[in-house]
Design an enzyme around this catalytic site. Sequence first.
Site, PDB file in Angstrom:
ATOM      1  N   ASP A  35       0.810  -1.136   0.150  1.00 45.59           N
ATOM      2  CA  ASP A  35       0.145  -0.039   0.102  1.00 45.59           C
ATOM      3  C   ASP A  35       0.858   1.183  -0.188  1.00 45.59           C
ATOM      4  O   ASP A  35       1.740   1.390   0.799  1.00 45.59           O
ATOM      5  CB  ASP A  35      -0.959   0.004   1.268  1.00 45.59           C
ATOM      6  CG  ASP A  35      -2.058   0.967   1.132  1.00 45.59           C
ATOM      7  OD1 ASP A  35      -3.075   0.668   0.460  1.00 45.59           O
ATOM      8  OD2 ASP A  35      -1.819   2.218   1.750  1.00 45.59           O
TER       9      ASP A  35
ATOM     10  N   ASN B  18      -2.387  13.015  -3.899  1.00 48.96           N
ATOM     11  CA  ASN B  18      -3.440  13.248  -4.928  1.00 48.96           C
ATOM     12  C   ASN B  18      -4.159  14.653  -4.586  1.00 48.96           C
ATOM     13  O   ASN B  18      -4.207  15.647  -5.419  1.00 48.96           O
ATOM     14  CB  ASN B  18      -4.488  12.327  -4.864  1.00 48.96           C
ATOM     15  CG  ASN B  18      -4.106  11.048  -6.055  1.00 48.96           C
ATOM     16  OD1 ASN B  18      -3.356  11.188  -6.947  1.00 48.96           O
ATOM     17  ND2 ASN B  18      -4.932   9.971  -5.609  1.00 48.96           N
TER      18      ASN B  18
ATOM     19  N   ASP C  20      -1.729   9.069 -10.910  1.00 50.55           N
ATOM     20  CA  ASP C  20      -1.620   8.023 -11.949  1.00 50.55           C
ATOM     21  C   ASP C  20      -0.106   7.786 -12.443  1.00 50.55           C
ATOM     22  O   ASP C  20       0.215   6.750 -12.713  1.00 50.55           O
ATOM     23  CB  ASP C  20      -2.277   8.518 -13.123  1.00 50.55           C
ATOM     24  CG  ASP C  20      -4.046   8.534 -12.738  1.00 50.55           C
ATOM     25  OD1 ASP C  20      -4.224   7.959 -11.618  1.00 50.55           O
ATOM     26  OD2 ASP C  20      -4.619   9.028 -13.682  1.00 50.55           O
TER      27      ASP C  20
ATOM     28  N   GLU D 276      -4.452   2.267  -4.653  1.00 51.26           N
ATOM     29  CA  GLU D 276      -3.003   2.488  -4.360  1.00 51.26           C
ATOM     30  C   GLU D 276      -2.420   1.062  -3.702  1.00 51.26           C
ATOM     31  O   GLU D 276      -1.513   0.894  -3.242  1.00 51.26           O
ATOM     32  CB  GLU D 276      -2.496   3.500  -3.389  1.00 51.26           C
ATOM     33  CG  GLU D 276      -3.192   3.393  -2.090  1.00 51.26           C
ATOM     34  CD  GLU D 276      -4.578   4.009  -1.641  1.00 51.26           C
ATOM     35  OE1 GLU D 276      -4.752   4.305  -0.508  1.00 51.26           O
ATOM     36  OE2 GLU D 276      -5.415   4.013  -2.695  1.00 51.26           O
TER      37      GLU D 276
END
Length: 460
Positions: A309, A317, A326, A353
Amino acid sequence: MPYVQQIVAPKRDRKDGPVLLVEDSRTFASILSYRFREEIGRSVVHCASMPQLEETLKRGEQNYPIAVVDLNLPGSPHGEVLDLVIRYGIPVVVFTGSFDLGARERILDRHVVDYVIKDNERACDMIVESVRRALANRDVRVLLVHEPGEARDQLAALLRAQLLTVVEVATGEQGRTLIEINPDIELVLIGQHLPDMDGLQFCRRIRRKHGDDRLRVIGILPTADRFLSVGFIKAGANDVIYQPLLVEEVQCRVAHTIDTLSQMKQLRIAAASDYLTGLFNRRYFYMMGPDLIEKCLQTGVSCSMALIDIDHFRRVNDTYGNDLGDTILTGLATRMQQLVDMDQNLVARLGGEEFALLLHGMDGARASIFCEMLRQELAKLRFVAGAQEVSVTVSIGVAEIEARETFDNYLNAADQFLFMAKQSGRDRVFSDHWMRVMGEAGQSRRPQPFETGGDVLYLT
Protein backbone atom coordinates in the site's frame (compact mmCIF):
# COMPACT_ATOMS: atom_id res chain seq x y z
CA MET A 1 1.70 -45.85 -25.25
CA PRO A 2 4.81 -44.66 -27.16
CA TYR A 3 7.16 -42.31 -25.38
CA VAL A 4 6.50 -38.69 -26.36
CA GLN A 5 9.28 -36.16 -25.86
CA GLN A 6 8.48 -32.61 -24.82
CA ILE A 7 8.91 -30.05 -27.56
CA VAL A 8 11.89 -27.75 -27.31
CA ALA A 9 11.58 -24.54 -29.33
CA PRO A 10 14.41 -24.05 -31.85
CA LYS A 11 16.75 -21.10 -31.63
CA ARG A 12 15.80 -18.14 -33.81
CA ASP A 13 19.04 -16.46 -34.85
CA ARG A 14 17.32 -14.23 -37.41
CA LYS A 15 14.40 -13.18 -35.29
CA ASP A 16 15.33 -9.58 -34.50
CA GLY A 17 17.03 -8.50 -37.72
CA PRO A 18 15.86 -5.99 -40.35
CA VAL A 19 13.58 -6.70 -43.29
CA LEU A 20 15.42 -7.15 -46.59
CA LEU A 21 13.50 -5.21 -49.25
CA VAL A 22 14.42 -5.96 -52.87
CA GLU A 23 12.44 -3.52 -55.01
CA ASP A 24 13.39 -1.23 -57.92
CA SER A 25 10.29 0.99 -57.71
CA ARG A 26 11.06 4.08 -55.63
CA THR A 27 7.40 4.51 -54.79
CA PHE A 28 6.87 1.01 -53.46
CA ALA A 29 10.26 1.01 -51.72
CA SER A 30 9.52 4.27 -49.90
CA ILE A 31 6.01 3.26 -48.86
CA LEU A 32 7.01 -0.20 -47.63
CA SER A 33 10.15 1.02 -45.84
CA TYR A 34 8.12 3.59 -43.95
CA ARG A 35 5.34 1.17 -43.04
CA PHE A 36 7.71 -1.58 -41.90
CA ARG A 37 9.39 0.89 -39.56
CA GLU A 38 6.23 2.55 -38.25
CA GLU A 39 3.79 -0.36 -38.12
CA ILE A 40 6.02 -3.37 -37.42
CA GLY A 41 8.96 -1.66 -35.76
CA ARG A 42 11.52 -3.11 -38.19
CA SER A 43 14.37 -1.35 -39.88
CA VAL A 44 14.84 -2.01 -43.61
CA VAL A 45 17.82 -2.83 -45.81
CA HIS A 46 16.85 -1.83 -49.36
CA CYS A 47 18.37 -3.17 -52.57
CA ALA A 48 17.20 -1.76 -55.92
CA SER A 49 19.15 -4.01 -58.31
CA MET A 50 20.55 -7.50 -58.65
CA PRO A 51 24.22 -6.40 -58.27
CA GLN A 52 23.36 -4.39 -55.16
CA LEU A 53 21.57 -7.38 -53.68
CA GLU A 54 24.50 -9.70 -54.44
CA GLU A 55 26.92 -7.32 -52.77
CA THR A 56 24.67 -6.86 -49.73
CA LEU A 57 24.27 -10.59 -49.20
CA LYS A 58 27.99 -11.28 -49.68
CA ARG A 59 28.87 -8.80 -46.95
CA GLY A 60 26.75 -10.79 -44.51
CA GLU A 61 26.36 -7.86 -42.15
CA GLN A 62 22.77 -8.66 -41.16
CA ASN A 63 20.60 -11.64 -40.28
CA TYR A 64 17.36 -11.11 -42.14
CA PRO A 65 14.23 -12.73 -40.64
CA ILE A 66 12.36 -12.16 -43.89
CA ALA A 67 12.75 -10.62 -47.35
CA VAL A 68 10.24 -8.90 -49.62
CA VAL A 69 11.39 -9.58 -53.18
CA ASP A 70 10.26 -8.01 -56.45
CA LEU A 71 10.21 -10.95 -58.85
CA ASN A 72 10.68 -8.73 -61.91
CA LEU A 73 13.85 -6.97 -60.81
CA PRO A 74 16.10 -5.69 -63.66
CA GLY A 75 18.90 -8.17 -64.26
CA SER A 76 16.70 -11.06 -63.14
CA PRO A 77 14.62 -12.04 -66.18
CA HIS A 78 13.77 -15.53 -64.94
CA GLY A 79 13.40 -14.99 -61.22
CA GLU A 80 17.09 -15.36 -60.39
CA VAL A 81 16.67 -12.78 -57.61
CA LEU A 82 14.30 -15.13 -55.80
CA ASP A 83 16.69 -18.07 -56.09
CA LEU A 84 19.56 -15.95 -54.78
CA VAL A 85 17.71 -14.86 -51.64
CA ILE A 86 16.49 -18.41 -50.99
CA ARG A 87 20.05 -19.76 -51.31
CA TYR A 88 20.94 -17.59 -48.33
CA GLY A 89 18.17 -19.25 -46.32
CA ILE A 90 16.01 -16.14 -46.02
CA PRO A 91 12.21 -16.62 -46.00
CA VAL A 92 10.59 -14.67 -48.83
CA VAL A 93 7.38 -12.81 -49.57
CA VAL A 94 7.21 -12.27 -53.32
CA PHE A 95 5.93 -8.93 -54.66
CA THR A 96 5.25 -9.18 -58.38
CA GLY A 97 3.63 -7.10 -61.08
CA SER A 98 3.17 -9.87 -63.66
CA PHE A 99 1.46 -13.11 -62.76
CA ASP A 100 0.18 -16.17 -64.57
CA LEU A 101 -0.07 -19.90 -63.88
CA GLY A 102 3.54 -20.42 -64.90
CA ALA A 103 4.74 -17.70 -62.52
CA ARG A 104 2.57 -19.16 -59.76
CA GLU A 105 4.19 -22.58 -60.14
CA ARG A 106 7.71 -21.11 -60.13
CA ILE A 107 6.93 -19.15 -56.97
CA LEU A 108 5.21 -21.93 -55.03
CA ASP A 109 7.83 -24.53 -55.99
CA ARG A 110 10.30 -22.47 -53.96
CA HIS A 111 8.18 -22.67 -50.77
CA VAL A 112 7.86 -18.93 -50.30
CA VAL A 113 5.98 -17.50 -47.34
CA ASP A 114 3.46 -15.74 -49.56
CA TYR A 115 3.06 -13.82 -52.80
CA VAL A 116 1.26 -10.54 -53.47
CA ILE A 117 0.39 -9.11 -56.89
CA LYS A 118 1.07 -5.41 -57.36
CA ASP A 119 -2.00 -4.87 -59.52
CA ASN A 120 -4.16 -4.52 -56.42
CA GLU A 121 -5.23 -1.40 -54.54
CA ARG A 122 -4.48 -3.18 -51.26
CA ALA A 123 -1.10 -4.53 -52.37
CA CYS A 124 0.97 -2.63 -49.80
CA ASP A 125 -1.49 -3.46 -47.02
CA MET A 126 -1.26 -7.14 -47.96
CA ILE A 127 2.55 -7.09 -47.99
CA VAL A 128 2.76 -5.44 -44.57
CA GLU A 129 0.24 -7.88 -43.13
CA SER A 130 2.03 -10.86 -44.66
CA VAL A 131 5.36 -9.78 -43.15
CA ARG A 132 3.78 -9.05 -39.78
CA ARG A 133 2.11 -12.47 -39.71
CA ALA A 134 5.25 -14.31 -40.81
CA LEU A 135 7.31 -12.70 -38.05
CA ALA A 136 4.64 -13.55 -35.47
CA ASN A 137 4.36 -17.14 -36.73
CA ARG A 138 7.81 -17.94 -35.37
CA ASP A 139 6.25 -18.04 -31.90
CA VAL A 140 3.31 -20.27 -32.88
CA ARG A 141 3.49 -24.03 -32.31
CA VAL A 142 1.45 -26.30 -34.55
CA LEU A 143 0.78 -29.98 -34.01
CA LEU A 144 0.21 -32.10 -37.12
CA VAL A 145 -1.53 -35.38 -36.30
CA HIS A 146 -1.62 -37.36 -39.54
CA GLU A 147 -0.70 -40.77 -40.83
CA PRO A 148 2.78 -40.81 -42.45
CA GLY A 149 2.98 -40.34 -46.20
CA GLU A 150 3.16 -37.84 -49.01
CA ALA A 151 0.11 -35.86 -47.85
CA ARG A 152 1.59 -35.28 -44.39
CA ASP A 153 5.00 -34.36 -45.82
CA GLN A 154 3.40 -31.83 -48.17
CA LEU A 155 1.30 -30.28 -45.41
CA ALA A 156 4.24 -30.07 -43.01
CA ALA A 157 6.32 -28.35 -45.69
CA LEU A 158 3.56 -25.80 -46.32
CA LEU A 159 3.27 -25.02 -42.61
CA ARG A 160 7.03 -24.65 -42.15
CA ALA A 161 7.11 -22.34 -45.16
CA GLN A 162 4.86 -20.07 -43.08
CA LEU A 163 7.65 -20.06 -40.43
CA LEU A 164 5.49 -22.02 -37.99
CA THR A 165 7.07 -24.43 -35.51
CA VAL A 166 5.62 -27.79 -36.56
CA VAL A 167 5.62 -31.09 -34.66
CA GLU A 168 4.44 -34.23 -36.45
CA VAL A 169 2.96 -37.36 -34.88
CA ALA A 170 1.20 -40.35 -36.39
CA THR A 171 -1.33 -41.36 -33.72
CA GLY A 172 -4.11 -39.64 -31.86
CA GLU A 173 -2.74 -40.76 -28.47
CA GLN A 174 0.64 -39.19 -29.23
CA GLY A 175 -1.16 -36.01 -30.20
CA ARG A 176 -3.22 -35.92 -27.00
CA THR A 177 -0.11 -36.45 -24.87
CA LEU A 178 1.78 -33.65 -26.59
CA ILE A 179 -1.10 -31.25 -26.07
CA GLU A 180 -1.16 -32.07 -22.35
CA ILE A 181 2.57 -31.54 -21.74
CA ASN A 182 2.89 -28.57 -24.11
CA PRO A 183 0.10 -26.08 -23.28
CA ASP A 184 1.62 -23.56 -25.71
CA ILE A 185 0.50 -25.67 -28.70
CA GLU A 186 -2.15 -23.41 -30.20
CA LEU A 187 -3.16 -25.10 -33.45
CA VAL A 188 -3.76 -28.76 -34.32
CA LEU A 189 -4.22 -30.12 -37.82
CA ILE A 190 -5.74 -33.59 -37.72
CA GLY A 191 -6.14 -36.18 -40.46
CA GLN A 192 -9.19 -38.41 -40.64
CA HIS A 193 -7.46 -41.80 -40.73
CA LEU A 194 -5.14 -42.58 -37.80
CA PRO A 195 -3.86 -45.97 -36.59
CA ASP A 196 -5.60 -45.76 -33.20
CA MET A 197 -8.64 -43.53 -33.78
CA ASP A 198 -10.24 -41.38 -36.46
CA GLY A 199 -10.12 -37.61 -36.64
CA LEU A 200 -13.65 -37.22 -35.27
CA GLN A 201 -12.78 -39.20 -32.13
CA PHE A 202 -9.60 -37.15 -31.65
CA CYS A 203 -11.55 -33.88 -31.87
CA ARG A 204 -14.14 -35.02 -29.34
CA ARG A 205 -11.52 -36.17 -26.85
CA ILE A 206 -9.42 -33.02 -26.85
CA ARG A 207 -12.50 -30.78 -26.71
CA ARG A 208 -13.44 -32.37 -23.39
CA LYS A 209 -10.52 -30.52 -21.81
CA HIS A 210 -9.50 -27.75 -24.21
CA GLY A 211 -11.77 -24.96 -25.41
CA ASP A 212 -11.39 -23.32 -28.79
CA ASP A 213 -10.44 -20.00 -27.22
CA ARG A 214 -6.92 -21.42 -26.64
CA LEU A 215 -6.64 -24.38 -29.00
CA ARG A 216 -7.90 -24.37 -32.59
CA VAL A 217 -8.38 -27.48 -34.69
CA ILE A 218 -8.43 -27.89 -38.47
CA GLY A 219 -9.51 -31.19 -39.98
CA ILE A 220 -7.67 -32.49 -43.06
CA LEU A 221 -10.25 -34.41 -45.08
CA PRO A 222 -9.50 -36.88 -47.89
CA THR A 223 -12.66 -35.97 -49.74
CA ALA A 224 -15.09 -33.07 -50.09
CA ASP A 225 -17.76 -34.99 -48.20
CA ARG A 226 -20.15 -32.46 -46.69
CA PHE A 227 -21.42 -34.89 -44.07
CA LEU A 228 -17.85 -35.56 -42.95
CA SER A 229 -17.18 -31.80 -42.84
CA VAL A 230 -20.22 -31.24 -40.66
CA GLY A 231 -19.13 -34.15 -38.46
CA PHE A 232 -15.73 -32.53 -37.88
CA ILE A 233 -17.25 -29.16 -37.03
CA LYS A 234 -19.72 -30.72 -34.61
CA ALA A 235 -16.91 -32.73 -33.02
CA GLY A 236 -15.06 -29.51 -32.22
CA ALA A 237 -13.00 -28.61 -35.30
CA ASN A 238 -12.89 -24.94 -36.23
CA ASP A 239 -12.29 -25.46 -39.94
CA VAL A 240 -11.58 -28.12 -42.56
CA ILE A 241 -9.23 -28.39 -45.53
CA TYR A 242 -9.79 -30.82 -48.38
CA GLN A 243 -7.23 -32.92 -50.21
CA PRO A 244 -5.59 -32.64 -52.67
CA LEU A 245 -4.18 -29.57 -50.97
CA LEU A 246 -4.30 -26.16 -52.63
CA VAL A 247 -1.36 -24.11 -51.33
CA GLU A 248 -3.18 -20.80 -51.16
CA GLU A 249 -6.15 -22.36 -49.38
CA VAL A 250 -3.90 -23.87 -46.71
CA GLN A 251 -2.14 -20.53 -46.26
CA CYS A 252 -5.38 -18.57 -45.96
CA ARG A 253 -7.20 -20.95 -43.63
CA VAL A 254 -4.22 -21.39 -41.33
CA ALA A 255 -3.57 -17.62 -41.32
CA HIS A 256 -7.22 -16.90 -40.51
CA THR A 257 -7.17 -19.42 -37.65
CA ILE A 258 -3.97 -17.96 -36.18
CA ASP A 259 -5.36 -14.42 -36.50
CA THR A 260 -8.44 -15.52 -34.54
CA LEU A 261 -6.20 -17.01 -31.84
CA SER A 262 -4.24 -13.77 -31.65
CA GLN A 263 -7.41 -11.71 -31.27
CA MET A 264 -8.65 -14.00 -28.49
CA LYS A 265 -5.30 -13.73 -26.75
CA GLN A 266 -5.47 -9.93 -26.89
CA LEU A 267 -8.98 -10.00 -25.44
CA ARG A 268 -7.81 -12.24 -22.58
CA ILE A 269 -4.91 -9.90 -21.89
CA ALA A 270 -7.22 -6.89 -21.87
CA ALA A 271 -9.68 -8.64 -19.56
CA ALA A 272 -6.90 -9.63 -17.14
CA SER A 273 -5.02 -6.32 -17.12
CA ASP A 274 -5.35 -3.20 -15.03
CA TYR A 275 -6.19 -0.37 -17.41
CA LEU A 276 -3.69 2.09 -15.87
CA THR A 277 -0.61 0.12 -14.83
CA GLY A 278 -0.69 -2.88 -17.16
CA LEU A 279 -0.33 -5.25 -14.22
CA PHE A 280 -2.85 -8.03 -13.72
CA ASN A 281 -6.12 -6.80 -12.25
CA ARG A 282 -8.06 -7.87 -9.15
CA ARG A 283 -10.29 -10.24 -11.10
CA TYR A 284 -7.35 -12.12 -12.60
CA PHE A 285 -5.54 -12.27 -9.25
CA TYR A 286 -8.57 -13.83 -7.60
CA MET A 287 -9.05 -16.21 -10.53
CA MET A 288 -5.46 -17.47 -10.86
CA GLY A 289 -4.20 -17.10 -7.29
CA PRO A 290 -6.02 -20.13 -5.80
CA ASP A 291 -4.74 -22.43 -8.57
CA LEU A 292 -1.14 -21.28 -8.13
CA ILE A 293 -1.34 -21.77 -4.36
CA GLU A 294 -2.84 -25.23 -4.78
CA LYS A 295 0.02 -26.25 -7.08
CA CYS A 296 2.54 -25.03 -4.51
CA LEU A 297 0.83 -26.96 -1.72
CA GLN A 298 0.63 -30.14 -3.82
CA THR A 299 4.30 -30.01 -4.80
CA GLY A 300 5.63 -28.79 -1.45
CA VAL A 301 6.91 -25.50 -2.86
CA SER A 302 6.91 -22.54 -0.49
CA CYS A 303 4.81 -19.49 -1.31
CA SER A 304 3.80 -16.27 0.38
CA MET A 305 1.23 -13.53 -0.03
CA ALA A 306 2.20 -9.85 0.15
CA LEU A 307 0.04 -6.72 0.10
CA ILE A 308 1.59 -3.35 -0.75
CA ASP A 309 0.00 0.00 0.00
CA ILE A 310 1.34 3.45 -0.94
CA ASP A 311 1.71 5.58 2.17
CA HIS A 312 -0.43 8.75 2.37
CA PHE A 313 -1.47 8.40 -1.29
CA ARG A 314 -4.64 10.44 -0.82
CA ARG A 315 -2.51 13.31 0.46
CA VAL A 316 -0.37 13.08 -2.71
CA ASN A 317 -3.47 13.28 -4.90
CA ASP A 318 -4.90 16.21 -2.92
CA THR A 319 -1.60 18.11 -3.04
CA TYR A 320 -0.36 17.44 -6.56
CA GLY A 321 -3.42 16.24 -8.45
CA ASN A 322 -4.66 12.95 -9.83
CA ASP A 323 -2.38 13.12 -12.89
CA LEU A 324 0.70 12.83 -10.71
CA GLY A 325 -1.06 10.13 -8.71
CA ASP A 326 -1.54 8.12 -11.90
CA THR A 327 2.09 8.69 -12.84
CA ILE A 328 3.21 7.38 -9.46
CA LEU A 329 1.02 4.28 -9.74
CA THR A 330 2.39 3.58 -13.22
CA GLY A 331 5.98 4.23 -12.14
CA LEU A 332 5.75 1.89 -9.15
CA ALA A 333 4.09 -0.81 -11.25
CA THR A 334 6.83 -0.58 -13.89
CA ARG A 335 9.54 -0.86 -11.24
CA MET A 336 7.83 -3.87 -9.68
CA GLN A 337 7.71 -5.57 -13.08
CA GLN A 338 11.46 -5.03 -13.38
CA LEU A 339 12.20 -6.44 -9.93
CA VAL A 340 9.74 -9.33 -9.77
CA ASP A 341 10.11 -12.44 -11.94
CA MET A 342 6.78 -12.18 -13.74
CA ASP A 343 7.01 -15.76 -15.04
CA GLN A 344 7.23 -17.22 -11.53
CA ASN A 345 5.19 -14.80 -9.45
CA LEU A 346 1.78 -13.17 -9.70
CA VAL A 347 1.65 -9.37 -9.37
CA ALA A 348 -1.57 -7.39 -9.53
CA ARG A 349 -3.11 -4.03 -8.73
CA LEU A 350 -6.11 -4.75 -6.53
CA GLY A 351 -7.43 -1.22 -6.81
CA GLY A 352 -6.59 2.33 -5.74
CA GLU A 353 -3.07 2.38 -4.28
CA GLU A 354 -3.00 -1.29 -3.26
CA PHE A 355 -0.97 -4.03 -4.97
CA ALA A 356 -0.75 -7.77 -4.30
CA LEU A 357 2.08 -10.25 -4.85
CA LEU A 358 1.91 -14.03 -4.77
CA LEU A 359 5.53 -15.07 -4.35
CA HIS A 360 6.40 -18.53 -5.64
CA GLY A 361 9.20 -20.45 -3.95
CA MET A 362 9.51 -18.01 -1.04
CA ASP A 363 8.75 -18.89 2.56
CA GLY A 364 8.08 -16.16 5.13
CA ALA A 365 11.77 -15.40 5.60
CA ARG A 366 12.66 -15.15 1.93
CA ALA A 367 9.49 -13.22 1.11
CA SER A 368 10.22 -10.72 3.90
CA ILE A 369 13.75 -10.16 2.62
CA PHE A 370 12.50 -9.78 -0.95
CA CYS A 371 9.75 -7.33 0.04
CA GLU A 372 12.22 -5.25 2.04
CA MET A 373 14.41 -4.95 -1.05
CA LEU A 374 11.29 -4.01 -3.01
CA ARG A 375 10.34 -1.36 -0.44
CA GLN A 376 13.77 0.25 -0.59
CA GLU A 377 13.84 0.27 -4.40
CA LEU A 378 10.39 1.83 -4.70
CA ALA A 379 11.41 4.57 -2.25
CA LYS A 380 14.24 5.57 -4.60
CA LEU A 381 11.87 6.57 -7.40
CA ARG A 382 11.44 10.28 -8.05
CA PHE A 383 8.51 11.95 -9.79
CA VAL A 384 8.32 15.53 -11.06
CA ALA A 385 5.48 17.84 -10.09
CA GLY A 386 6.18 21.22 -11.69
CA ALA A 387 9.58 22.26 -10.35
CA GLN A 388 9.37 19.88 -7.40
CA GLU A 389 10.54 16.29 -7.02
CA VAL A 390 8.16 13.94 -5.26
CA SER A 391 8.85 10.49 -3.80
CA VAL A 392 6.59 8.03 -2.00
CA THR A 393 7.05 5.15 0.42
CA VAL A 394 5.11 1.91 0.75
CA SER A 395 4.03 -0.33 3.60
CA ILE A 396 4.02 -4.10 3.01
CA GLY A 397 2.37 -7.00 4.84
CA VAL A 398 3.66 -10.52 4.20
CA ALA A 399 2.04 -13.82 5.19
CA GLU A 400 3.48 -17.26 4.45
CA ILE A 401 1.02 -19.81 3.03
CA GLU A 402 1.47 -23.04 4.96
CA ALA A 403 -1.85 -24.92 4.77
CA ARG A 404 -5.05 -25.05 2.73
CA GLU A 405 -7.42 -22.24 3.55
CA THR A 406 -9.74 -20.02 1.56
CA PHE A 407 -8.04 -17.50 -0.71
CA ASP A 408 -9.62 -14.67 1.29
CA ASN A 409 -7.93 -16.01 4.43
CA TYR A 410 -4.51 -15.70 2.82
CA LEU A 411 -5.28 -12.12 1.79
CA ASN A 412 -6.69 -11.27 5.21
CA ALA A 413 -3.55 -12.54 6.90
CA ALA A 414 -1.33 -10.35 4.69
CA ASP A 415 -3.74 -7.46 5.26
CA GLN A 416 -3.36 -7.81 9.04
CA PHE A 417 0.41 -7.46 8.74
CA LEU A 418 -0.05 -4.51 6.39
CA PHE A 419 -2.25 -2.86 9.04
CA MET A 420 0.48 -3.43 11.64
CA ALA A 421 3.08 -1.88 9.33
CA LYS A 422 0.93 1.24 9.00
CA GLN A 423 0.16 1.42 12.70
CA SER A 424 3.85 1.29 13.61
CA GLY A 425 4.84 4.19 11.37
CA ARG A 426 4.48 3.09 7.73
CA ASP A 427 7.37 2.73 5.26
CA ARG A 428 8.21 -0.78 6.49
CA VAL A 429 7.58 -4.51 6.08
CA PHE A 430 5.70 -6.58 8.64
CA SER A 431 5.36 -10.36 8.43
CA ASP A 432 4.62 -13.45 10.50
CA HIS A 433 8.30 -14.33 10.16
CA TRP A 434 9.37 -10.96 11.57
CA MET A 435 6.96 -11.40 14.48
CA ARG A 436 8.47 -14.79 15.32
CA VAL A 437 12.03 -13.49 15.15
CA MET A 438 11.21 -10.49 17.29
CA GLY A 439 9.41 -12.67 19.83
CA GLU A 440 12.29 -15.12 20.08
CA ALA A 441 14.76 -12.27 20.50
CA GLY A 442 12.61 -10.64 23.19
CA GLN A 443 12.75 -7.31 21.36
CA SER A 444 10.21 -4.51 21.35
CA ARG A 445 7.74 -3.92 18.55
CA ARG A 446 10.08 -1.34 17.04
CA PRO A 447 11.57 -3.18 14.00
CA GLN A 448 15.33 -3.57 14.00
CA PRO A 449 17.81 -5.12 11.55
CA PHE A 450 18.09 -8.88 11.83
CA GLU A 451 19.70 -11.73 9.93
CA THR A 452 17.92 -14.58 8.20
CA GLY A 453 19.72 -17.34 6.37
CA GLY A 454 22.83 -15.25 5.73
CA ASP A 455 20.85 -12.25 4.48
CA VAL A 456 20.40 -9.06 6.46
CA LEU A 457 16.82 -7.78 6.44
CA TYR A 458 16.48 -4.11 7.36
CA LEU A 459 13.06 -3.13 8.65
CA THR A 460 13.34 0.59 9.38
